[in-house]
Scaffold this motif. Structure first.
Motif, PDB file in Angstrom:
ATOM      1  N   LEU A 255     -10.549   7.795  -5.797  1.00  0.00           N
ATOM      2  CA  LEU A 255     -11.767   8.070  -5.031  1.00  0.00           C
ATOM      3  C   LEU A 255     -12.898   7.134  -5.427  1.00  0.00           C
ATOM      4  CD1 LEU A 255     -11.743  11.968  -4.915  1.00  0.00           C
ATOM      5  CD2 LEU A 255     -11.631  10.427  -2.947  1.00  0.00           C
ATOM      6  N   SER A 256     -13.029   6.897  -6.742  1.00  0.00           N
ATOM      7  CA  SER A 256     -14.067   5.955  -7.199  1.00  0.00           C
ATOM      8  C   SER A 256     -13.801   4.570  -6.629  1.00  0.00           C
ATOM      9  CB  SER A 256     -14.094   5.907  -8.729  1.00  0.00           C
ATOM     10  OG  SER A 256     -14.467   7.146  -9.269  1.00  0.00           O
ATOM     11  N   GLY A 257     -12.524   4.137  -6.682  1.00  0.00           N
ATOM     12  CA  GLY A 257     -12.178   2.842  -6.120  1.00  0.00           C
ATOM     13  C   GLY A 257     -12.398   2.787  -4.629  1.00  0.00           C
ATOM     14  N   PHE A 258     -12.032   3.880  -3.943  1.00  0.00           N
ATOM     15  CA  PHE A 258     -12.191   3.935  -2.488  1.00  0.00           C
ATOM     16  C   PHE A 258     -13.668   3.864  -2.096  1.00  0.00           C
ATOM     17  CE2 PHE A 258     -12.700   6.143   1.539  1.00  0.00           C
ATOM     18  CZ  PHE A 258     -11.677   5.612   2.308  1.00  0.00           C
TER      19      PHE A 258
ATOM     20  N   MET B 290       0.826  -1.210   0.000  1.00  0.00           N
ATOM     21  CA  MET B 290       0.000   0.000   0.000  1.00  0.00           C
ATOM     22  C   MET B 290       0.857   1.255   0.000  1.00  0.00           C
ATOM     23  SD  MET B 290      -3.027  -1.127   2.610  1.00  0.00           S
ATOM     24  CE  MET B 290      -1.867  -1.822   3.768  1.00  0.00           C
ATOM     25  N   LEU B 291       1.875   1.293   0.860  1.00  0.00           N
ATOM     26  CA  LEU B 291       2.764   2.448   0.913  1.00  0.00           C
ATOM     27  C   LEU B 291       3.599   2.541  -0.363  1.00  0.00           C
ATOM     28  CD1 LEU B 291       3.981   2.284   4.631  1.00  0.00           C
ATOM     29  CD2 LEU B 291       2.266   3.809   3.631  1.00  0.00           C
ATOM     30  N   PHE B 292       3.963   1.388  -0.913  1.00  0.00           N
ATOM     31  CA  PHE B 292       4.729   1.397  -2.155  1.00  0.00           C
ATOM     32  C   PHE B 292       3.874   1.931  -3.300  1.00  0.00           C
ATOM     33  CE2 PHE B 292       7.291  -0.525  -5.580  1.00  0.00           C
ATOM     34  CZ  PHE B 292       8.538  -0.070  -5.183  1.00  0.00           C
ATOM     35  N   ASP B 293       2.577   1.561  -3.319  1.00  0.00           N
ATOM     36  CA  ASP B 293       1.647   2.123  -4.306  1.00  0.00           C
ATOM     37  C   ASP B 293       1.642   3.643  -4.223  1.00  0.00           C
ATOM     38  OD1 ASP B 293       0.967  -0.355  -5.145  1.00  0.00           O
ATOM     39  OD2 ASP B 293      -0.960  -0.445  -4.105  1.00  0.00           O
ATOM     40  N   ALA B 294       1.536   4.135  -2.992  1.00  0.00           N
ATOM     41  CA  ALA B 294       1.485   5.586  -2.792  1.00  0.00           C
ATOM     42  C   ALA B 294       2.776   6.249  -3.251  1.00  0.00           C
ATOM     43  CB  ALA B 294       1.214   5.897  -1.324  1.00  0.00           C
ATOM     44  N   LEU B 295       3.930   5.619  -2.974  1.00  0.00           N
ATOM     45  CA  LEU B 295       5.214   6.182  -3.385  1.00  0.00           C
ATOM     46  C   LEU B 295       5.309   6.275  -4.910  1.00  0.00           C
ATOM     47  CD1 LEU B 295       8.055   7.154  -2.662  1.00  0.00           C
ATOM     48  CD2 LEU B 295       8.786   4.750  -2.658  1.00  0.00           C
ATOM     49  N   LEU B 296       4.856   5.232  -5.598  1.00  0.00           N
ATOM     50  CA  LEU B 296       4.872   5.267  -7.056  1.00  0.00           C
ATOM     51  C   LEU B 296       3.981   6.374  -7.607  1.00  0.00           C
ATOM     52  CD1 LEU B 296       4.766   1.444  -7.913  1.00  0.00           C
ATOM     53  CD2 LEU B 296       6.691   3.017  -8.229  1.00  0.00           C
ATOM     54  N   GLU B 297       2.828   6.569  -6.956  1.00  0.00           N
ATOM     55  CA  GLU B 297       1.938   7.638  -7.409  1.00  0.00           C
ATOM     56  C   GLU B 297       2.566   9.011  -7.203  1.00  0.00           C
ATOM     57  OE1 GLU B 297      -0.705   7.320  -9.161  1.00  0.00           O
ATOM     58  OE2 GLU B 297      -0.556   5.132  -9.052  1.00  0.00           O
ATOM     59  N   ILE B 298       3.253   9.195  -6.098  1.00  0.00           N
ATOM     60  CA  ILE B 298       3.933  10.479  -5.844  1.00  0.00           C
ATOM     61  C   ILE B 298       4.974  10.728  -6.937  1.00  0.00           C
ATOM     62  CG2 ILE B 298       5.500  11.687  -4.285  1.00  0.00           C
ATOM     63  CD1 ILE B 298       4.053  10.318  -1.969  1.00  0.00           C
ATOM     64  N   LEU B 299       5.771   9.720  -7.256  1.00  0.00           N
ATOM     65  CA  LEU B 299       6.792   9.871  -8.293  1.00  0.00           C
ATOM     66  C   LEU B 299       6.158  10.175  -9.643  1.00  0.00           C
ATOM     67  CD1 LEU B 299       9.263   6.977  -7.368  1.00  0.00           C
ATOM     68  CD2 LEU B 299       9.636   9.436  -7.125  1.00  0.00           C
ATOM     69  N   SER B 300       5.075   9.483  -9.976  1.00  0.00           N
ATOM     70  CA  SER B 300       4.436   9.715 -11.276  1.00  0.00           C
ATOM     71  C   SER B 300       3.859  11.122 -11.372  1.00  0.00           C
ATOM     72  CB  SER B 300       3.347   8.673 -11.526  1.00  0.00           C
ATOM     73  OG  SER B 300       2.294   8.810 -10.595  1.00  0.00           O
ATOM     74  N   LEU B 301       3.314  11.609 -10.267  1.00  0.00           N
ATOM     75  CA  LEU B 301       2.751  12.958 -10.287  1.00  0.00           C
ATOM     76  C   LEU B 301       3.840  14.024 -10.427  1.00  0.00           C
ATOM     77  CD1 LEU B 301      -0.038  12.714  -7.570  1.00  0.00           C
ATOM     78  CD2 LEU B 301      -0.327  12.913 -10.038  1.00  0.00           C
TER      79      LEU B 301
ATOM     80  N   GLN C  51      -6.150   2.452  -2.062  1.00  0.00           N
ATOM     81  CA  GLN C  51      -6.634   3.702  -2.659  1.00  0.00           C
ATOM     82  C   GLN C  51      -6.608   4.830  -1.639  1.00  0.00           C
ATOM     83  OE1 GLN C  51      -6.967   3.934  -5.755  1.00  0.00           O
ATOM     84  NE2 GLN C  51      -6.995   1.760  -6.287  1.00  0.00           N
ATOM     85  N   GLY C  52      -6.854   4.520  -0.372  1.00  0.00           N
ATOM     86  CA  GLY C  52      -6.774   5.540   0.665  1.00  0.00           C
ATOM     87  C   GLY C  52      -5.365   6.109   0.777  1.00  0.00           C
ATOM     88  N   ALA C  53      -4.352   5.227   0.688  1.00  0.00           N
ATOM     89  CA  ALA C  53      -2.961   5.692   0.737  1.00  0.00           C
ATOM     90  C   ALA C  53      -2.627   6.551  -0.474  1.00  0.00           C
ATOM     91  CB  ALA C  53      -2.023   4.484   0.822  1.00  0.00           C
ATOM     92  N   ILE C  54      -3.136   6.150  -1.645  1.00  0.00           N
ATOM     93  CA  ILE C  54      -2.876   6.929  -2.866  1.00  0.00           C
ATOM     94  C   ILE C  54      -3.537   8.301  -2.783  1.00  0.00           C
ATOM     95  CG2 ILE C  54      -3.380   7.035  -5.344  1.00  0.00           C
ATOM     96  CD1 ILE C  54      -2.995   3.981  -5.393  1.00  0.00           C
ATOM     97  N   ILE C  55      -4.758   8.362  -2.252  1.00  0.00           N
ATOM     98  CA  ILE C  55      -5.449   9.651  -2.109  1.00  0.00           C
ATOM     99  C   ILE C  55      -4.639  10.590  -1.227  1.00  0.00           C
ATOM    100  CG2 ILE C  55      -7.492  10.756  -1.100  1.00  0.00           C
ATOM    101  CD1 ILE C  55      -9.069   8.251  -2.020  1.00  0.00           C
ATOM    102  N   LEU C  56      -4.132  10.081  -0.115  1.00  0.00           N
ATOM    103  CA  LEU C  56      -3.317  10.911   0.779  1.00  0.00           C
ATOM    104  C   LEU C  56      -2.037  11.361   0.079  1.00  0.00           C
ATOM    105  CD1 LEU C  56      -3.695   8.958   4.151  1.00  0.00           C
ATOM    106  CD2 LEU C  56      -4.820  11.099   3.485  1.00  0.00           C
ATOM    107  N   ALA C  57      -1.441  10.468  -0.722  1.00  0.00           N
ATOM    108  CA  ALA C  57      -0.220  10.827  -1.445  1.00  0.00           C
ATOM    109  C   ALA C  57      -0.485  11.928  -2.458  1.00  0.00           C
ATOM    110  CB  ALA C  57       0.354   9.588  -2.131  1.00  0.00           C
ATOM    111  N   VAL C  58      -1.590  11.828  -3.203  1.00  0.00           N
ATOM    112  CA  VAL C  58      -1.932  12.852  -4.209  1.00  0.00           C
ATOM    113  C   VAL C  58      -2.184  14.190  -3.534  1.00  0.00           C
ATOM    114  CG1 VAL C  58      -3.647  13.537  -5.923  1.00  0.00           C
ATOM    115  CG2 VAL C  58      -2.825  11.170  -5.859  1.00  0.00           C
ATOM    116  N   LEU C  59      -2.922  14.177  -2.438  1.00  0.00           N
ATOM    117  CA  LEU C  59      -3.179  15.431  -1.716  1.00  0.00           C
ATOM    118  C   LEU C  59      -1.880  16.028  -1.177  1.00  0.00           C
ATOM    119  CD1 LEU C  59      -6.467  14.522   0.197  1.00  0.00           C
ATOM    120  CD2 LEU C  59      -6.229  15.960  -1.832  1.00  0.00           C
TER     121      LEU C  59
END
Length: 561
Positions: free
Chosen positions: A281-284, A1-12, A130-138
């Protein structure tokens, strides 16, 4: 979950960096030392494009691997839970099965256990991811976008989230209704197929078909509501919220005096982030809705496990020396079924000595089968005591039960071979061939087996449908005799046999007298001529004992088949 969020941060971070590099290569030159010189703009774009494509390819593979691991974990958890559930059902007290319809247990083991992985545990993992990704995007938004502009986004999404969450109670109620309807559908189907012959003769097909259609229609109506809510309204609401938030952010940025280039850079970041945020958000929200809808499944499985798993400790692993050296005594035993207001057995006093042949006779409802259930330890007395060699029976129950061979009135045969039915619950390599052949001979099955082309490996069909009633009864007798029990209990075991076959079985029972303790139930005294003592039950009490049966004829009170 945290790794998902890290990848999203890098992609953004990478996407706006890539756009900036392509649009403003001079900014990159300003960041490099003076001795470094960039190549042509075309090559910069080419290498940047290759790099970002490679990153997203790696991100795809990593996410797929993480998703596979998450699904494997969810499915393995479901397998473990459903296995524990079946184990708990098989160790459950007999009273539990008397109070629960088998359709409910089938639903929990089959339908609900499958859904547990696909529609509960996997969505739970998605919810957390998805919750971790939402926090990462914000978090990325906080780095790039002014706080007051970001407040517009958070406010709009909060309103949308509240609107979605306000429907969760309804989804939870719909989920409970769906679970109940599934159980009733299985029950209706079992009843219809189990009584197919009688239904056909009575011409009652319409009743079962209409009831099936009504239950199925109600089930699909509830499922339709859930699918519209989780599959259409929630994603559509999230999409609307992100568009409104983006438009509000653009308007506010221009109002604050940002020029077009600054707005474009911020909106590029916001658009990429919102695109990802919309999916997350849709997934969450979808996962949260599905969890609320399917929570009834987990509640039912958890309730059954919490109630029953204490009984799974009653195994044979810690059994000591065999029980039953002298006698089993029943002292002033009463029994009342759960939920009933009267006793089925009232003040029963009885002593069964090792090696005796005991018969029980009485009308239907007299309490014969209930008395046998008590003797076998399947139910426990409401009052009174059962003493095995002067010790409480419940302290020696596993050892006692392993010495019992039971031939029930209602047969339960599996859709397999004669061999598999006689040696029930054993793998082929575990079957003792000598014990199997001995049981076949003692139950008068040898002639039948020799006539069949496949012998003991003949498949008998569901519930033994390819055999006659007498043949099915004899397989049940062979099953009871396979493990060479000390006590053999016949519950109307000869009721489906013809005159000649019954006589053969009785002779087999006679040959066991003195070597085994035999308990037999019958409606008529004539079926119990070989017993040492016969107890007559009436309305839950022993009213008399017959010791001399020499006056009984072989077929007294029995119609010729």
């Amino acid at each position: 979950m945290l790794f998902d969020a890290l990848l999203e941060i890098l992609s953004l971070h990478l996407v706006p960096a890539y756009v900036g590099l392509v649009a403003y290569p001079e900014k990159l030159q300003a960041l490099l030392p003076n001795t470094w010189h960039l190549e042509s703009h075309d090559k910069i774009v080419l290498w940047a494009s290759v790099a970002i494509a490679l990153f997203f390819a790696i991100k795809l593979l990593v996410n797929a691997r993480i998703g596979l691991a998450r699904i494997h974990f969810a499915q393995q958890t479901a397998v473990n839970l459903s296995t524990r559930l079946l184990d708990a059902y098989l160790h459950a007290p007999h009273e539990y099965h008397l109070q629960h319809n088998s359709a409910e247990l089938q639903r929990n083991l089959n339908s609900d256990s499958v859904q547990l992985a696909d529609q509960l545990l996997i969505p739970l993992g998605d919810l957390l991811s998805q919750g971790a990704i939402i926090l990462a995007v914000l978090g990325v938004f906080l780095f790039y976008i002014p706080v007051d502009v970001l407040a517009v986004l958070v406010g709009v999404l909060a309103v949308a989230g509240h609107a979605v969450l306000s429907q969760q109670h309804r989804l939870q109620q719909e989920g409970k209704e769906v679970q109940q309807l599934r159980g009733r559908l299985i029950k209706n189907t079992n009843e219809a197929l189990g009584c197919a012959k009688e239904i056909s003769l009575l011409g009652r097909q319409k009743f079962f078909v209409e009831r099936f259609r009504d239950l199925f229609s109600r089930l699909t109506r509830h499922q339709r509501h859930i699918q519209i809510m989780a599959g259409r309204l929630i994603p559509g609401g999230i999409e609307l919220a992100t568009i409104v938030a983006l438009a509000g952010m653009i308007y506010l940025l221009f109002r604050q005096g940002h020029n077009s280039q600054e707005v474009l850079e911020l909106i590029t970041i916001a658009a990429v982030g919102l695109a990802r945020l919309k999916g997350s958000l849709s997934g969450f929200m979808g996962a949260h809705s599905l969890l609320e809808h399917k929570r009834a499944i987990l509640d039912a499985i958890h309730a059954d496990l919490a109630e029953l798993e204490t009984f799974t400790t009653m195994t044979t692993d810690h059994e000591t020396a065999p029980a039953f050296r002298r006698e089993l005594a029943l002292a002033d035993v009463h029994y009342r079924y759960p939920g009933s207001d009267h006793d089925v057995l009232r003040g029963v006093n009885l002593v069964i000595r090792k090696g005796e042949a005991i018969g029980f006779v009485g009308k239907t409802g007299a309490g014969k089968s209930t008395l046998i259930d008590l003797i076998m330890g399947l139910v426990h007395p409401t009052a009174g005591k059962l003493l095995l060699d002067s010790r409480p029976l419940h302290e020696q129950l596993p050892a006692w039960q392993r010495q019992i061979g039971h031939v029930p009135q209602l047969l339960s045969l599996v859709d397999g071979t004669i061999r598999e039915n006689v040696a029930l619950g054993l793998r082929p390599e575990q079957i003792n061939e000598a014990a199997l052949l001995r049981a076949v001979e003692q139950s008068q099955l040898t002639e039948l087996v020799e006539r069949l082309p496949d012998g003991l490996d003949t498949v008998i069909g569901e519930r033994g449908i390819r055999l006659s009633g007498g043949q099915r009864q004899r397989i049940a007798i062979a099953r009871a005799l396979y493990h060479d029990p000390e006590i053999i209990i016949f519950d109307e075991a000869t009721s489906a046999l013809d005159n000649e076959t019954e006589a053969e079985v009785i002779r087999a029972v006679d040959s066991l007298k003195g070597h085994k303790t035999i308990l037999m139930i019958a409606h008529r005294l004539s079926s119990l001529r070989q017993c040492d003592n016969v107890y007559n039950l009436e309305r839950g009490k022993i009213i008399n004992i017959t010791h001399d049966k020499s006056h009984l004829t072989p077929r007294e009170g029995r119609a010729t088949q």
